[in-house]
Design a protein around this motif. Structure first.
Motif, PDB file in Angstrom:
ATOM      1  N   GLN A  37       0.856  -1.185   0.000  1.00  0.00           N
ATOM      2  CA  GLN A  37       0.000   0.000   0.000  1.00  0.00           C
ATOM      3  C   GLN A  37       0.890   1.232   0.000  1.00  0.00           C
ATOM      4  O   GLN A  37       1.539   1.538   0.994  1.00  0.00           O
ATOM      5  N   GLN A  41      -2.074   5.052  -3.905  1.00  0.00           N
ATOM      6  CA  GLN A  41      -2.041   3.999  -4.921  1.00  0.00           C
ATOM      7  C   GLN A  41      -2.884   2.792  -4.554  1.00  0.00           C
ATOM      8  O   GLN A  41      -2.848   1.795  -5.243  1.00  0.00           O
ATOM      9  N   GLY A  42      -3.616   2.852  -3.491  1.00  0.00           N
ATOM     10  CA  GLY A  42      -4.434   1.702  -3.134  1.00  0.00           C
ATOM     11  C   GLY A  42      -3.584   0.527  -2.698  1.00  0.00           C
ATOM     12  O   GLY A  42      -2.428   0.678  -2.306  1.00  0.00           O
ATOM     13  N   LEU A  43      -4.152  -0.663  -2.787  1.00  0.00           N
ATOM     14  CA  LEU A  43      -3.460  -1.879  -2.396  1.00  0.00           C
ATOM     15  C   LEU A  43      -3.065  -2.638  -3.652  1.00  0.00           C
ATOM     16  O   LEU A  43      -3.907  -2.963  -4.482  1.00  0.00           O
TER      17      LEU A  43
END
Lengths: 115, 110
Positions: A37, A41-43
């Protein structure tokens, strides 16, 4: 019962050093996942293990990244020759099996900072 | 290639209002669509999930709406509360690992 645990919670390392991150999944869960994470950029999926099958390494960003799972339980994610862009929170999750809509339970993550 | 697109990136809602977060996917092989909630310093936790054979699923104040033909799904939080302030991730799965959206930071003002 106990959830997914990860250690260390924080790791600061110098560029070029190797690091090992540990994950203890929920007992009885055959599937184990690693995600990264980064801010905004999210996961990002890295790798998953399902029982004794060969792991799916399709998300590993480079050959500096590797992971193993010993005895179908504990997993270690290793990053060799760390770079500053490796700085992120590394999350581990486990589930009863891969896919099939089984809930993934996440650990609290390891925050890696590469200086 | 980003397979799950999530919007908005951030959202501010007044207490008692409705929070709406949208996601779109590309891969028609996806057959499971969960939403995860993450508080600072914690790992994500499953909030609610849906399969494409239903168009809506409700659990308490949380509802997923699913549009298979448009390849879109959304999370609605009714009567939003300050305790709902967190980051929300949509995700999609097609038999392997979850593919996540980039997340929405929700702030509910009191």
């Amino acid at each position: 019962g106990a959830g997914v645990s990860q250690s260390p919670s924080n790791k600061v390392t110098e560029k070029g050093k190797d690091v090992e991150l540990r994950c203890d999944p929920i007992s009885g869960h055959t599937a184990l996942y690693w995600y990264r994470q980064s801010l905004g950029q999210g996961l990002e999926f890295l790798i998953y293990f399902q029982g004794n099958s060969a792991p799916d390494k399709s998300g590993l960003p480079s050959d500096r990244f590797s992971a193993e799972r010993t005895g179908g339980s504990v997993s270690t994610l290793t990053i060799q020759r760390t770079q500053q862009e490796d700085s992120a929170v590394y999350l581990c999750a486990s589930s009863l099996a891969v896919g099939g809509g089984y809930e993934q339970y996440f650990g609290p993550g390891t925050r890696l900072t590469v200086t | 290639q980003q397979q799950v697109k999530q919007s908005p990136q951030s959202l501010i809602v007044q207490k008692g209002g409705i929070s709406i977060i949208n996601c779109a996917y590309e891969n028609t092989a996806f057959d499971y669509f969960p939403w995860y909630q993450q508080f600072p310093g914690k790992g994500p936790a499953l909030l609610i999930a849906i399969r494409p054979d239903v168009s809506e699923k409700k659990e308490g104040r949380f509802t997923i709406s699913f549009n298979k033909s448009a390849k879109q799904f959304s999370l609605h939080i009714m009567d939003s509360q300050p305790g709902d302030s967190a980051t929300y991730f949509c995700a999609a799965e097609g038999g392997t690992a979850l593919i996540f959206g980039k997340g929405t930071t929700l702030s509910v003002s009191s």
